[in-house]
Every structure is written in structure tokens, then in C-alpha cells.
Design a protein around this motif. Structure first.
Motif, PDB file in Angstrom:
ATOM      1  N   LEU A 220      -0.284  25.146  17.978  1.00  0.00           N
ATOM      2  CA  LEU A 220       1.106  24.753  17.814  1.00  0.00           C
ATOM      3  C   LEU A 220       2.059  25.871  18.215  1.00  0.00           C
ATOM      4  CD1 LEU A 220       0.822  22.761  14.496  1.00  0.00           C
ATOM      5  CD2 LEU A 220       1.409  21.856  16.749  1.00  0.00           C
ATOM      6  N   ARG A 224       4.965  25.202  20.908  1.00  0.00           N
ATOM      7  CA  ARG A 224       6.374  25.444  20.573  1.00  0.00           C
ATOM      8  C   ARG A 224       7.033  26.381  21.578  1.00  0.00           C
ATOM      9  NH1 ARG A 224       7.016  27.492  14.701  1.00  0.00           N
ATOM     10  NH2 ARG A 224       9.202  27.444  15.375  1.00  0.00           N
ATOM     11  N   LEU A 235       2.347  14.972  17.555  1.00  0.00           N
ATOM     12  CA  LEU A 235       0.898  15.133  17.598  1.00  0.00           C
ATOM     13  C   LEU A 235       0.239  13.786  17.349  1.00  0.00           C
ATOM     14  CD1 LEU A 235       0.633  18.312  15.330  1.00  0.00           C
ATOM     15  CD2 LEU A 235       0.663  18.259  17.830  1.00  0.00           C
ATOM     16  N   GLY A 256      -0.268  20.561  11.569  1.00  0.00           N
ATOM     17  CA  GLY A 256       1.097  20.226  11.960  1.00  0.00           C
ATOM     18  C   GLY A 256       1.963  19.888  10.769  1.00  0.00           C
ATOM     19  N   SER A 260       5.187  22.196   9.609  1.00  0.00           N
ATOM     20  CA  SER A 260       6.453  21.564   9.989  1.00  0.00           C
ATOM     21  C   SER A 260       7.635  22.144   9.207  1.00  0.00           C
ATOM     22  CB  SER A 260       6.366  20.048   9.759  1.00  0.00           C
ATOM     23  OG  SER A 260       6.127  19.760   8.398  1.00  0.00           O
ATOM     24  N   LEU A 268       8.259  19.098  14.234  1.00  0.00           N
ATOM     25  CA  LEU A 268       6.814  18.942  14.395  1.00  0.00           C
ATOM     26  C   LEU A 268       6.404  17.691  13.640  1.00  0.00           C
ATOM     27  CD1 LEU A 268       5.563  22.605  13.813  1.00  0.00           C
ATOM     28  CD2 LEU A 268       6.365  21.531  15.919  1.00  0.00           C
TER      29      LEU A 268
END
Length: 325
Positions: A220, A224, A235, A256, A260, A268
């Protein structure tokens, strides 16, 4: 009726083609004479009972649902007493457990009229993959005209729909795929191709408003780095590499959700797609308008459905694999 059933977890060798009882239609269900069914990654995950944690729901020692298959297209054979929208003889498509069979029972809310311009084989390829792409881009991703959207896994079952739906929503689309699939993804409308064998989309310097990750092979943090300051990551599944056979693709999804809250200006999001008649109706409209066209890699007869699943699992099939009944 003939069907593909299993009584234990394992390889495609555990799947058996034989006679099973024809399902009885419930009050809110329709009985469909299946003409075609599509193979999804979900099928081999259920076949293997992988990830293991899913067996708490699927069945600890053997699958609770014996017949494999989810996506289908066919003709309505009978309807339940409380079904109001559909009648015997209607050509339909939808999602329900047990689609690798001559007949399948499905809730009325998971079935819709088949796109008039698609064959049964093409229509069967749409429901799960098309719905996943639609929900990921329109509902979670909130794609707007002019946005930069990257589809990681653009040549797969969901990816081929995602490229087309993102274009239909007005986005400029970048598709990530291998060299052999570049022409296919470009033909679906992608404005730009990233060949992952030669280029890393997280290090190319280009920034995206939305990354729709269908593979789960990148961290991730890396994803990002490819986002605009207010960009979004959606996702959806992925391989088992992130969580292993214990958690499988849920590993990345759980990560995720955990991260988030620390995403800063980024969103996310984790997609859980569910059968939805309204979305099937929208997919039908897109297909009939020529904005979405299913891509089929191979077709197999029902008796060879185990080989169809083996091909999807081992050979990294392009787009969709369909079983004809």
C-alpha cells in the motif's frame, strides 16, 4: 440433472461430473435452465477451501454448497409464487451458487434480463466480474470525467470490465498488464499501457486520482506513492501472496482497513461486491449501448469444467473463461 459437484477440498481432481437432484424453486426464487456459466477465481478458492479461515463459513471439512459455479445465463424454467418480475421463457443472467449445472435456483434480486445483443456465453461472463468493476469504480471510486484511473490487473476477468467501465465513466485509463496482453487492453479503450515486465507504475512519476488494485502484489505504501494528494485506492481481492493460505487475499484487504485511518488525504477502500439486480440492469444497458463487451479467453463443455478451473488457476487466463451447458 448433470452438474459439477465436490465433497472435499482440493485440486480440480476433487470435482465430479455426474447426476444430482434438480433444485426446488423457493417462493422468491427463479429456476433457470443454464446455457452458460463463467469461471471465477472464487470457484477455485471455494474448491480448495483457500484461504483456510474461510472454511469457518464455507464448511470446515467439506464445502456446504456441493455444486460449484456462480455466474450464469439461461432461460427461466419456473418461478416462485412471490416472484413478480420474471416469467418462464425469459432470457436472464445473474449470480447464484451452483451454476455449473443444467439448472440453478437464484434469488429474484440476483437475476436480470440478459443483454439482447450478447450471446448466452457472453452474458454469463458479465455478472460477478462486471458487478465488481462497476461497484469499485462508480460506487467506491466515485470516478468522474477527466480523472486519471489506473487498473492494476487490466487483462483479468474484472480488469477487462474495469477498463471499459472507467472509459464509460469518462476517465483517462491506464491499464497494467503483461506484454502479451497489451494489445487486448488497448483494444478495450485504455489510453495508456504499463507493461509490468518492463515498468513499475509506482515509480514512473505519473500520479492517479484512482488506483483500482485487482492483483494485490504491491504494498500500500508503493501504491499510495502513485496517487494524487487526494487520490483513492480501491482494493479488490488479489493473490494469496499477501496473506498466505491462512488469510489469502484477505491479508491485503485487512491491512487496507487497518491502515485507512492513517492515510492522510488518501482514501483507502476495500471492495466487497454483492449480487445486485440494479447493477445487472446497468451492466445490461452498458452492453446494449456498446460500451461494455465481454472478452472470452476459452470455452469448455460442462463435463470439462474442472479443466476450465485448472486453466484459470494455473495458466493466468486472459479475461473470462466460460463453461457451456
Amino acid at each position: 440433472m448433470k452438474a459439477i459437484a465436490q465433497d472435499r477440498y482440493g485440486s480440480p481432481d476433487v470435482l465430479e461430473f455426474g447426476e444430482v437432484d434438480k433444485p426446488a424453486v423457493g417462493d422468491h426464487e427463479v429456476l433457470v435452465r443454464v446455457r452458460a456459466a463463467a469461471v471465477n477465481a472464487r470457484d477455485w478458492h471455494l474448491m480448495r477451501g483457500d484461504p483456510y479461515v474461510a472454511r469457518l463459513v464455507l464448511g470446515l471439512r467439506r464445502p456446504k454448497e456441493r455444486i460449484r459455479g456462480t455466474d450464469f445465463a439461461g432461460r427461466v424454467e419456473a418461478v416462485g409464487e412471490k416472484v413478480t418480475r420474471l416469467r418462464p421463457g425469459d432470457e436472464v443472467f445473474g449470480e447464484a451458487d451452483g451454476a455449473f449445472a443444467e439448472y440453478v435456483c437464484a434469488p429474484e434480486g440476483a437475476v436480470a434480463a440478459k443483454p439482447a445483443n450478447l450471446t448466452f456465453e457472453q452474458a454469463a461472463a458479465v455478472p460477478l466480474a462486471g458487478n465488481t468493476a462497476l461497484m469499485g469504480l462508480r460506487d467506491l471510486g466515485r470516478v468522474r470525467p477527466g480523472q486519471q484511473v489506473l487498473i492494476n490487473g487490466a487483462s483479468g476477468g474484472v480488469g477487462t470490465f474495469a477498463v471499459q467501465i472507467a472509459k464509460a465513466l469518462g476517465a483517462e485509463v491506464t491499464g497494467v498488464c503483461s506484454t502479451r496482453n497489451a494489445d487486448l487492453v488497448r483494444s478495450l479503450g485504455a489510453d495508456r499501457i504499463v507493461d509490468y515486465t518492463r515498468e513499475d507504475f509506482t515509480r514512473g512519476g505519473r500520479r492517479y486520482d484512482l488506483v483500482f488494485d485487482l492483483v494485490g502484489n504491491r504494498s500500500l505504501t508503493d501504491i499510495r506513492s502513485a496517487l494524487t494528494p487526494a487520490g483513492t485506492v480501491v482494493l479488490s481481492g488479489g493473490g494469496v501472496s499477501e496473506g498466505g493460505s491462512v488469510f489469502g487475499p484477505m491479508g491485503l484487504l485487512l491491512k487496507g482497513q487497518a491502515l485507512s485511518r492513517f492515510a492522510g488525504g488518501h482514501r483507502l477502500l476495500v471492495l466487497t461486491a454483492t449480487p445486485n439486480r440494479e447493477n445487472l440492469d446497468e451492466l445490461r444497458r452498458l452492453a446494449e449501448a456498446g460500451k461494455v463487451s465481454p472478452v472470452i479467453d476459452r470455452t469448455y463443455p460442462l463435463s470439462e469444467a474442472p479443466e476450465a478451473i485448472r486453466y484459470l488457476e494455473v495458466e493466468h487466463a486472459r479475461a473470462k473463461v466460460v463453461v457451456t451447458v
